[in-house]
Design an enzyme around this catalytic site. Structure first.
Site, PDB file in Angstrom:
ATOM      1  CE  LYS A   5      24.457  60.673  42.487  1.00 42.49           C
ATOM      2  NZ  LYS A   5      24.998  59.312  42.607  1.00 42.49           N
ATOM      3  CG  HIS A  27      17.583  60.186  37.384  1.00 36.97           C
ATOM      4  ND1 HIS A  27      17.413  59.680  38.640  1.00 36.97           N
ATOM      5  CD2 HIS A  27      18.850  59.843  37.014  1.00 36.97           C
ATOM      6  CE1 HIS A  27      18.528  59.042  39.009  1.00 36.97           C
ATOM      7  NE2 HIS A  27      19.409  59.123  38.046  1.00 36.97           N
TER       8      HIS A  27
END
Ligand code: A3P
Length: 323
Positions: free
Chosen positions: A69, A127
């Site tokens: 995000k 990530h």
């Protein structure tokens, strides 16, 4: 080598039950490995496979590394368009018909072998926290990393709303309060958020030629400047001629939130996410919400703001300069 691979899988299977567990944000539970909370089936498995040398880095590899995000979708588009600027016509660009996540996929245990055969430079999205990457990737071979960080309050709000869209219909939504508690305690996929940022920040100070540390807010404020900086860092600087022809502006415009989010492919298309126990169909549209800085003001209470700011300031001196 199949035997070595099987040995690693066995090590992985045996490791998972020994790790601390917590509830996850979607359906999955998370396990804690070396201080970070991970979904076992994808991030952790990939980390273990990498530890045992099953991923073969190349010096030309380009990693986009982000906390979920923080702006992954946007940066995928910007990097893909920059690296391939001589391969495609802007009027018939793959990004106009293919979602950013299909143009620039995540590195996942299930696609290690496909990735082997990609032509250089390979674009790999991850990530994973920096400290969980093997030395071959971070040091010996010398791959390049673009890291994108974003204000934790915006990351949290974006993640909470995203997770609720991704939860199975039969599950009740995750309340803001519950999600907030988990995020603040560091319990979210690849969390704690602050340790993730700090790991890459420190590494970027040590190896500025290998790790470019960008902030979502800065890219928002001056996308052309950041795209030029990124191209230079990746060894493909824009020539004066390209700049005069408006190539940078064209990339920025094509990858803007307004442009990408209004494309048919991103409104109605989907990507198959393989980071969970089972394949999940994820609509491209969930990756485009508002794309703004400071939307947290519309969601967080005064106490929540204070608590996140407090953690950020407490974490340490370096990070308070970062965020
Ligand atoms: P918001 O939920 O705050 O709108 P990720 O790609 O890492 O999953 O992050 C998703 C966030 O990036 C979402 O933030 C999304 O709207 C925003 N985003 C997606 N595409 C963008 C773009 N082209 N420009 C700016 N922000 C973008």
């Amino acid at each position: 080598d199949i035997d070595v691979y099987q040995k690693t899988l066995k090590r992985f299977e045996e490791l998972v039950p020994t790790l601390p567990r917590s509830k996850g944000w979607m359906t999955n539970h998370l396990v804690q490995y070396q201080g970070f909370w991970l979904i076992p089936t994808s991030p952790l498995k990939a980390v273990i496979l990498m530890e045992d040398g099953h991923f073969k880095p190349q010096p030309t590899d380009i990693f986009l590394s982000t906390f979920p995000k923080a702006g992954t979708t946007w940066l995928k588009a910007l990097i893909f368009a920059t690296i391939n600027r001589n391969n495609f016509d802007f009027s018939k660009h793959p990004l106009l018909t293919t979602g950013p996540h299909d143009c620039f996929p995540f590195l996942d245990p299930r696609n290690f072998s496909e990735i082997e055969s990609l032509p250089p430079p390979r674009l790999l999205s991850i990530h994973y926290p920096f400290c969980l990457l093997p030395e071959s990737v971070t040091a010996t071979v010398g791959c390049r990393f673009v890291y994108v960080c974003r204000n934790p309050k915006d990351v949290f709000v974006s993640m909470w709303l995203f997770s609720n869209k991704m939860r199975p219909k039969e599950e009740p939504p995750l309340s803001l309060e519950e999600a907030f508690e988990m995020f603040s305690e560091g319990v979210s996929n690849h969390g704690p958020f602050w340790d993730h940022v700090l790991g890459y920040w420190k590494a970027s100070l040590e190896s500025p030629d290998k790790i470019l540390f960008l902030k979502y807010e800065e890219v928002k404020r001056g996308p052309s400047v950041r795209v030029k900086k990124m191209a230079q860092f990746l060894g493909q600087p824009f020539s004066a001629e390209e700049e005069n022809q408006g190539v940078v502006d064209e990339i920025v415009r094509m990858c803007s939130f307004d442009n990408l989010s209004n494309l048919q492919v991103n409104k109605t298309g989907h990507v198959v996410h393989i980071s969970h126990n089972f394949d999940v169909i994820v609509n491209h549209s969930v990756f485009f919400r508002k794309g703004q800085v400071g939307d947290w003001e519309n969601h967080l209470t005064a106490e929540m703001i204070q608590r996140l700011d407090h953690i950020t300031n407490e974490k340490n001196e370096i990070i308070s300069q970062v965020l």
